[in-house]
Design an enzyme around this catalytic site. Structure first.
Site, PDB file in Angstrom:
ATOM      1  N   GLY A   1       0.824  -1.201   0.000  1.00  0.00           N
ATOM      2  CA  GLY A   1       0.000   0.000   0.000  1.00  0.00           C
ATOM      3  C   GLY A   1       0.856   1.248   0.000  1.00  0.00           C
ATOM      4  O   GLY A   1       2.075   1.196   0.080  1.00  0.00           O
ATOM      5  N   CYS A   2       0.203   2.376  -0.125  1.00  0.00           N
ATOM      6  CA  CYS A   2       0.906   3.645  -0.085  1.00  0.00           C
ATOM      7  C   CYS A   2      -0.055   4.721   0.409  1.00  0.00           C
ATOM      8  O   CYS A   2      -1.237   4.465   0.620  1.00  0.00           O
ATOM      9  CB  CYS A   2       1.464   4.011  -1.454  1.00  0.00           C
ATOM     10  SG  CYS A   2       0.190   4.374  -2.659  1.00  0.00           S
ATOM     11  N   ALA A   3       0.437   5.929   0.568  1.00  0.00           N
ATOM     12  CA  ALA A   3      -0.381   7.023   1.077  1.00  0.00           C
ATOM     13  C   ALA A   3      -1.544   7.353   0.140  1.00  0.00           C
ATOM     14  O   ALA A   3      -2.566   7.880   0.572  1.00  0.00           O
ATOM     15  CB  ALA A   3       0.485   8.261   1.292  1.00  0.00           C
TER      16      ALA A   3
END
Length: 119
Positions: free
Chosen positions: A19-21
């Protein structure tokens, strides 16, 4: 990088992207495109495994535009046998830049070149 790895090495094995921001980054469109090009995709012990003796050109239509999906399949298509057409592909500047680099490196789809030149 799954697409170009399968195209060049005939197989690739990797963990799904994290995942990421920005949020979730689904890879279903990447996998659908590779399967359309003849790759066999398996999920095994948390890894994505893709295999193909040789990817072949295909007509691929994305449900929604995807920058990394477009780029992944563009790179795979440069080593596939035959013509690949991407419908509803992403058209962000980085995608156009990658297309220009691939063309300069020998990718030969004239319609891709014409489309980029018009933009």
């Amino acid at each position: 990088m799954l697409g170009p790895l399968v195209a060049r090495m005939r197989r690739a094995r990797r963990l799904p992207a994290g995942g990421c921001a920005i949020g979730a980054r689904p890879i279903n469109l990447h996998l659908m495109g590779l399967e359309a090009m003849g790759a066999k995709i398996d999920l095994h012990q948390g890894y994505i495994e893709a295999k193909a003796d040789r990817l072949k050109g295909a007509e691929i239509s994305f449900d929604i535009p995807t920058v990394t999906g477009t780029e992944n399949l563009m790179m795979a298509a440069t080593l596939a046998k035959g013509k690949t057409t991407l419908q509803n592909a992403a058209m962000e500047p980085e995608v156009v830049d990658l297309a220009n680099v691939l063309i300069k490196m020998g990718a030969k789809d004239q319609r891709c070149r014409d489309s980029i030149d018009r933009d």
